[in-house]
Structures are given as C-alpha cells and as structure tokens.
Design a protein around this motif. Structure first.
Motif, mmCIF file in Angstrom:
data_model
loop_
_atom_site.group_PDB
_atom_site.id
_atom_site.type_symbol
_atom_site.label_atom_id
_atom_site.label_comp_id
_atom_site.label_asym_id
_atom_site.label_seq_id
_atom_site.Cartn_x
_atom_site.Cartn_y
_atom_site.Cartn_z
ATOM 1 N N MET A 38 45.774 13.822 40.930
ATOM 2 C CA MET A 38 44.742 14.902 40.616
ATOM 3 C C MET A 38 44.598 14.664 39.191
ATOM 4 N N PRO A 39 43.148 14.947 38.705
ATOM 5 C CA PRO A 39 42.987 15.003 37.433
ATOM 6 C C PRO A 39 43.335 16.315 36.793
ATOM 7 N N LEU A 40 44.032 16.435 35.369
ATOM 8 C CA LEU A 40 44.405 17.539 34.908
ATOM 9 C C LEU A 40 43.487 18.911 34.782
ATOM 10 N N TRP A 41 42.190 18.542 34.462
ATOM 11 C CA TRP A 41 41.307 19.602 34.738
ATOM 12 C C TRP A 41 41.234 20.279 36.103
ATOM 13 N N LEU A 42 41.302 19.488 37.336
ATOM 14 C CA LEU A 42 41.281 20.145 38.606
ATOM 15 C C LEU A 42 42.530 20.964 38.685
ATOM 16 N N ASP A 43 43.789 20.246 38.156
ATOM 17 C CA ASP A 43 44.909 21.013 38.097
ATOM 18 C C ASP A 43 45.154 21.971 37.667
ATOM 19 N N LEU A 44 44.320 22.341 36.419
ATOM 20 C CA LEU A 44 44.255 23.670 35.616
ATOM 21 C C LEU A 44 43.387 24.651 36.449
ATOM 22 N N LEU A 45 42.366 24.255 37.090
ATOM 23 C CA LEU A 45 41.344 25.128 37.788
ATOM 24 C C LEU A 45 42.087 25.728 38.806
#
Length: 89
Positions: free
Chosen positions: A1-8
């Motif tokens: 999973m991309p980092l931005w999606l994980d942070l979201l």
C-alpha cells in the motif's frame, strides 16, 4: 500500500470524549467572545467605562490559560491514543 494511502487511513487524533468536547466548546467560546470584545471595544468602553480594559485583560488571561490547559490535555490524550495504536500493529 502506498505511504499516502496508509497515512490517510491512520487516525491522527484520539476520538473526542464528552469532557474534551465540552472543553473545546468552552475554548472556542472564550476565543470568540475575546475577538468580539476587542472588535467592539469602543462601544464597550463607552458602556463600561474604566472597567472595560480590566475586563479585556481578565478575558485575555483566562483565554490564554484555558488554551494552554485544553491544548496540553488534547496533546496528552492524542499521544496516548497514538502510542496504543502503534503498539497494536
């Protein structure tokens, strides 16, 4: 999973309890009333006379102290929540 999606998907703050919500509303009320008092200081000064600057000073100190209390409590609760969320991973 991309980092931005994980942070979201990661919660960034603790869910707000009833007491913290009450503190937030009180803090917002203090900030708004201080802004209104400062904005309308001239008519307030005409109405209250020499007590107007004292009232504004007391209101400013109360807002500053309550801001510090609210933000310190919010930070402590959020940190504890994120620490627990990090342990569960």
């Amino acid at each position: 999973m991309p980092l931005w999606l994980d942070l979201l998907r990661t919660p960034m703050a603790a869910p707000e309890s009833r007491s913290l919500r009450r503190m937030r509303f009180t803090w917002q009320g203090l900030c708004l009333s201080l802004a209104l008092t400062v904005t309308l200081f001239t008519p307030f000064h005409r109405m209250a006379g020499q007590l107007a600057p004292v009232f504004v000073a007391v209101q400013l100190v109360a807002t500053a102290v309550y801001s510090w209390l609210y933000l310190a409590r919010k930070q402590r609760i959020d940190k504890a929540f994120l620490d627990r969320a990090g342990e569960s991973e």
